[in-house]
Design an enzyme around this catalytic site. Structure first.
Site, PDB file in Angstrom:
ATOM      1  N   SER A   4       0.851  -1.192   0.000  1.00  0.00           N
ATOM      2  CA  SER A   4       0.000   0.000   0.000  1.00  0.00           C
ATOM      3  C   SER A   4       0.885   1.240   0.000  1.00  0.00           C
ATOM      4  O   SER A   4       1.977   1.226   0.578  1.00  0.00           O
ATOM      5  CB  SER A   4      -0.872   0.035   1.265  1.00  0.00           C
ATOM      6  OG  SER A   4      -1.531   1.284   1.368  1.00  0.00           O
ATOM      7  N   TYR A  47      -1.614  -0.129  10.370  1.00  0.00           N
ATOM      8  CA  TYR A  47      -1.824  -0.590   8.994  1.00  0.00           C
ATOM      9  C   TYR A  47      -0.593  -0.251   8.146  1.00  0.00           C
ATOM     10  O   TYR A  47      -0.057  -1.118   7.435  1.00  0.00           O
ATOM     11  CB  TYR A  47      -3.079   0.071   8.405  1.00  0.00           C
ATOM     12  CG  TYR A  47      -3.298  -0.262   6.955  1.00  0.00           C
ATOM     13  CD1 TYR A  47      -3.673  -1.552   6.570  1.00  0.00           C
ATOM     14  CD2 TYR A  47      -3.100   0.689   5.957  1.00  0.00           C
ATOM     15  CE1 TYR A  47      -3.849  -1.873   5.228  1.00  0.00           C
ATOM     16  CE2 TYR A  47      -3.278   0.379   4.623  1.00  0.00           C
ATOM     17  CZ  TYR A  47      -3.652  -0.904   4.263  1.00  0.00           C
ATOM     18  OH  TYR A  47      -3.822  -1.229   2.929  1.00  0.00           O
ATOM     19  N   LYS A  74       2.158  -2.831   6.203  1.00  0.00           N
ATOM     20  CA  LYS A  74       2.406  -2.777   4.753  1.00  0.00           C
ATOM     21  C   LYS A  74       3.869  -2.408   4.468  1.00  0.00           C
ATOM     22  O   LYS A  74       4.462  -2.904   3.517  1.00  0.00           O
ATOM     23  CB  LYS A  74       1.443  -1.794   4.089  1.00  0.00           C
ATOM     24  CG  LYS A  74      -0.001  -2.267   4.120  1.00  0.00           C
ATOM     25  CD  LYS A  74      -0.185  -3.566   3.328  1.00  0.00           C
ATOM     26  CE  LYS A  74      -1.632  -4.000   3.241  1.00  0.00           C
ATOM     27  NZ  LYS A  74      -1.815  -5.175   2.367  1.00  0.00           N
TER      28      LYS A  74
HETATM   29  N1  LIG Z   1      -8.858  -0.468  -1.065  1.00  0.00           N
HETATM   30  C1  LIG Z   1      -7.797   0.315  -0.966  1.00  0.00           C
HETATM   31  O1  LIG Z   1      -7.881   1.555  -1.070  1.00  0.00           O
HETATM   32  C2  LIG Z   1      -6.436  -0.302  -0.758  1.00  0.00           C
HETATM   33  C3  LIG Z   1      -5.315   0.533  -0.903  1.00  0.00           C
HETATM   34  C4  LIG Z   1      -4.040   0.002  -0.734  1.00  0.00           C
HETATM   35  C5  LIG Z   1      -3.888  -1.340  -0.445  1.00  0.00           C
HETATM   36  N2  LIG Z   1      -4.976  -2.135  -0.294  1.00  0.00           N
HETATM   37  C6  LIG Z   1      -4.766  -3.552   0.029  1.00  0.00           C
HETATM   38  O2  LIG Z   1      -5.376  -4.349  -0.953  1.00  0.00           O
HETATM   39  C7  LIG Z   1      -5.672  -5.616  -0.402  1.00  0.00           C
HETATM   40  C8  LIG Z   1      -7.085  -6.004  -0.801  1.00  0.00           C
HETATM   41  O3  LIG Z   1      -7.993  -5.123  -0.164  1.00  0.00           O
HETATM   42  P1  LIG Z   1      -9.344  -4.664  -0.876  1.00  0.00           P
HETATM   43  O4  LIG Z   1      -9.257  -3.205  -1.085  1.00  0.00           O
HETATM   44  O5  LIG Z   1      -9.635  -5.541  -2.024  1.00  0.00           O
HETATM   45  O6  LIG Z   1     -10.359  -4.873   0.358  1.00  0.00           O
HETATM   46  P2  LIG Z   1     -11.631  -5.821   0.538  1.00  0.00           P
HETATM   47  O7  LIG Z   1     -12.567  -5.641  -0.595  1.00  0.00           O
HETATM   48  O8  LIG Z   1     -12.097  -5.560   1.916  1.00  0.00           O
HETATM   49  O9  LIG Z   1     -11.012  -7.320   0.445  1.00  0.00           O
HETATM   50  C9  LIG Z   1     -10.219  -7.841   1.488  1.00  0.00           C
HETATM   51  C10 LIG Z   1     -10.043  -9.334   1.267  1.00  0.00           C
HETATM   52  O10 LIG Z   1      -9.213  -9.859   2.309  1.00  0.00           O
HETATM   53  C11 LIG Z   1      -9.883 -10.925   2.950  1.00  0.00           C
HETATM   54  N3  LIG Z   1      -9.560 -10.925   4.370  1.00  0.00           N
HETATM   55  C12 LIG Z   1      -9.612  -9.873   5.218  1.00  0.00           C
HETATM   56  N4  LIG Z   1      -9.302 -10.260   6.460  1.00  0.00           N
HETATM   57  C13 LIG Z   1      -9.076 -11.601   6.403  1.00  0.00           C
HETATM   58  C14 LIG Z   1      -8.739 -12.589   7.363  1.00  0.00           C
HETATM   59  N5  LIG Z   1      -8.602 -12.290   8.648  1.00  0.00           N
HETATM   60  N6  LIG Z   1      -8.587 -13.863   6.950  1.00  0.00           N
HETATM   61  C15 LIG Z   1      -8.755 -14.189   5.651  1.00  0.00           C
HETATM   62  N7  LIG Z   1      -9.070 -13.300   4.695  1.00  0.00           N
HETATM   63  C16 LIG Z   1      -9.240 -12.017   5.069  1.00  0.00           C
HETATM   64  C17 LIG Z   1     -11.364 -10.665   2.735  1.00  0.00           C
HETATM   65  O11 LIG Z   1     -12.069 -11.896   2.867  1.00  0.00           O
HETATM   66  P3  LIG Z   1     -13.665 -11.940   3.213  1.00  0.00           P
HETATM   67  O12 LIG Z   1     -14.309 -10.825   2.426  1.00  0.00           O
HETATM   68  O13 LIG Z   1     -14.085 -13.286   2.690  1.00  0.00           O
HETATM   69  O14 LIG Z   1     -13.788 -11.766   4.680  1.00  0.00           O
HETATM   70  C18 LIG Z   1     -11.376 -10.112   1.338  1.00  0.00           C
HETATM   71  O15 LIG Z   1     -11.348 -11.137   0.395  1.00  0.00           O
HETATM   72  C19 LIG Z   1      -5.473  -5.497   1.111  1.00  0.00           C
HETATM   73  O16 LIG Z   1      -4.241  -6.112   1.451  1.00  0.00           O
HETATM   74  C20 LIG Z   1      -5.400  -3.996   1.335  1.00  0.00           C
HETATM   75  O17 LIG Z   1      -4.609  -3.668   2.453  1.00  0.00           O
HETATM   76  C21 LIG Z   1      -6.257  -1.656  -0.450  1.00  0.00           C
END
Ligand SMILES: NC(=O)c1ccc[n+]([C@@H]2O[C@H](COP(=O)([O-])OP(=O)(O)OC[C@H]3O[C@@H](n4cnc5c(N)ncnc54)[C@H](OP(=O)(O)O)[C@@H]3O)[C@@H](O)[C@H]2O)c1
Length: 252
Positions: A136, A149, A153
């Site tokens: 991130s 967080y 990362k």
């Molecule tokens: N969205 C942003 O702005 C952003 C920016 C920078 C980086 N990121 C990174 O991108 C990655 C994906 O995030 P996203 O934005 O796609 O968010 P999201 O839509 O909330 O997806 C998160 C995923 O991680 C899984 N997960 C969360 N906690 C878990 C746990 N304890 N055990 C197993 N699985 C778990 C969730 O599974 P379930 O739904 O089945 O619970 C879901 O599939 C993350 O690492 C996040 O830090 C996101």
């Protein structure tokens, strides 16, 4: 890295960036093993992409081990791992509950390390594989209100960088992709909606496109959107200036 006919395990595929990545990888000809916790969404994704669903709680180290073993059992091997599962928590650090600290460190940092430990030996033995870590921009710049967080990362970035050096010449590649603000459930789940007008959130599909192209081209370090490399460069070369600007414009 050849994606067609590879076996790709995508963690966090039940939502957001992981979901879009699994769809892209399947479209590029990979056999996908999709991980998440929400079994209904996983089953729907697996049906849509012809993949195998594997549910697991990544805050639990035993389940991390079991996920690796199950992926090897159902697919025979794992060529590509996309570590996308992760979550956040937003608010002043001194009000952060201790269990939330443990959860973030376990899911965002310890789980990808544990999964890598379990799946890397097979890749090394075959002289081929690719580990892609979704980090991130928060881990590269730091963000007020998201200290833990950002630390997880940043730690993941350091792990990826170190592994990349260690695996040079083995045929196993390591990529890190640092997204900015992406339209997913991440913000609602961290307990605080994204409250700024700019930068505008980008679709998860755009991140997935860059991610899959990066694996194919073995591009080891990417930002999405690409302009995010600029604040990182300013911070590296002029930290005082960066902090003054971040004080005016930063925050989550
Ligand atoms: N969205 C942003 O702005 C952003 C920016 C920078 C980086 N990121 C990174 O991108 C990655 C994906 O995030 P996203 O934005 O796609 O968010 P999201 O839509 O909330 O997806 C998160 C995923 O991680 C899984 N997960 C969360 N906690 C878990 C746990 N304890 N055990 C197993 N699985 C778990 C969730 O599974 P379930 O739904 O089945 O619970 C879901 O599939 C993350 O690492 C996040 O830090 C996101």
């Amino acid at each position: 890295m050849r994606i067609r006919d590879s076996v790709a395990l995508v963690t966090g595929a039940s939502s957001g960036i992981g979901w879009a990545t699994a769809v892209r990888l399947a479209g590029a000809g990979a056999r996908v093993v999709v991980h998440g916790r929400d079994r209904e969404r996983l089953a729907a994704l697996a049906d849509a992409v012809g993949g195998v669903p594997l549910a697991g709680e990544l805050a639990d180290p035993d389940q991390v081990e079991r996920l690796a073993a199950a992926a090897l059992e159902v697919a025979g091997r794992v060529d590509v791992v996309v570590h996308s599962a992760g979550g956040g928590w937003a608010g002043p650090f001194d009000r952060m509950p201790a269990p939330e600290i443990g959860r973030l460190v376990a899911v965002n940092l310890a789980a990808p390390i544990g999964l890598t430990r379990a799946l890397l030996p097979g890749m090394r033995a075959r002289g081929s594989g690719y580990l892609m870590f979704v980090t991130s921009i928060a881990g590269r710049l730091g963000v007020a209100g998201e200290a833990v967080y950002a630390a997880t990362k940043g730690g993941l970035d350091a792990f990826a960088e170190s592994l990349r050096l260690e695996l040079r010449g083995t045929g196993v590649g390591v990529g890190a992709l640092a997204p900015g603000v992406v339209e997913t459930r991440f913000f609602e789940r961290r307990g605080q909606p994204y409250g700024r007008g700019r930068p505008r959130p980008i679709p998860a599909e755009r991140v997935a496109d860059v991610l899959v192209r990066s694996i194919a081209a073995e591009r080891d370090d990417r930002y999405v959107p690409g302009w995010l490399r600029l604040p990182v460069a300013v911070r590296a070369t002029a930290p005082g200036l960066y902090r003054r600007l971040a004080g005016r414009f930063g925050g989550s």
